[in-house]
Design a protein around this motif. Sequence first.
Motif, short mmCIF file in Angstrom:
data_model
loop_
_atom_site.label_atom_id
_atom_site.label_comp_id
_atom_site.label_asym_id
_atom_site.label_seq_id
_atom_site.Cartn_x
_atom_site.Cartn_y
_atom_site.Cartn_z
N THR A 56 0.72 -1.20 0.01
CA THR A 56 0.01 0.01 0.11
C THR A 56 0.92 1.49 0.15
OG1 THR A 56 -0.12 0.36 2.57
CG2 THR A 56 -1.92 -1.12 1.38
N VAL A 57 0.43 2.38 -0.31
CA VAL A 57 1.11 3.44 -0.31
C VAL A 57 1.50 3.77 1.35
CG1 VAL A 57 0.88 5.89 -0.38
CG2 VAL A 57 -0.14 4.60 -2.34
N GLU B 9 -4.29 -0.12 -10.54
CA GLU B 9 -5.83 0.12 -10.77
C GLU B 9 -6.24 1.47 -10.07
OE1 GLU B 9 -8.25 -3.09 -10.71
OE2 GLU B 9 -6.66 -4.31 -11.08
N LYS B 10 -6.86 2.19 -10.47
CA LYS B 10 -7.44 3.50 -9.64
C LYS B 10 -8.44 3.04 -8.75
CE LYS B 10 -5.66 6.68 -12.79
NZ LYS B 10 -4.44 6.43 -12.77
N GLY B 11 -8.41 3.57 -7.63
CA GLY B 11 -9.27 3.41 -6.58
C GLY B 11 -9.14 2.15 -5.79
N ILE C 35 -0.62 -2.42 -7.56
CA ILE C 35 0.44 -2.15 -8.39
C ILE C 35 1.02 -3.51 -8.90
CG2 ILE C 35 2.65 -1.00 -8.31
CD1 ILE C 35 1.72 0.53 -5.84
N ARG C 36 1.67 -3.07 -10.26
CA ARG C 36 2.15 -4.39 -10.87
C ARG C 36 3.37 -3.78 -11.52
NH1 ARG C 36 -3.21 -7.10 -13.34
NH2 ARG C 36 -4.43 -7.13 -11.71
N ILE C 37 4.41 -4.74 -11.47
CA ILE C 37 5.64 -4.07 -12.25
C ILE C 37 5.52 -4.29 -13.80
CG2 ILE C 37 8.16 -4.63 -12.51
CD1 ILE C 37 7.18 -3.25 -10.03
N LYS C 38 5.62 -3.45 -14.94
CA LYS C 38 5.58 -3.35 -15.99
C LYS C 38 6.91 -3.54 -16.59
CE LYS C 38 3.37 -1.04 -19.87
NZ LYS C 38 2.61 0.16 -20.29
N LYS C 39 7.97 -2.68 -16.15
CA LYS C 39 9.37 -2.90 -16.85
C LYS C 39 10.12 -3.54 -15.94
CE LYS C 39 9.24 1.08 -20.06
NZ LYS C 39 9.87 2.38 -20.54
#
Length: 70
Positions: A25-26, A57-59, A64-68
């Motif tokens: 989480t943040v 994904e918003k809200g 959070i997923r790693i893309k690069k």
Amino acid sequence: MLTEKERTILNIIEMYIREKSMSPTVREIAEIAELNSTATVQKYINILESKGYILKEKGCCRSIRIKKIS
């Protein structure tokens, strides 16, 4: 290119996902990074997303997923 702080936040996210099989989480990122402001963490998350390093994904927390690969 990532700044030192952006790289730190990305590394925290990657480490957390590796160790716990879910995204942080943040608030958890702020605690690990020893930052007092969740708004600052959110700013870095938004930057990482805009640079294409992560998806979120918003809200939705823990999305959070790693893309690069860093």
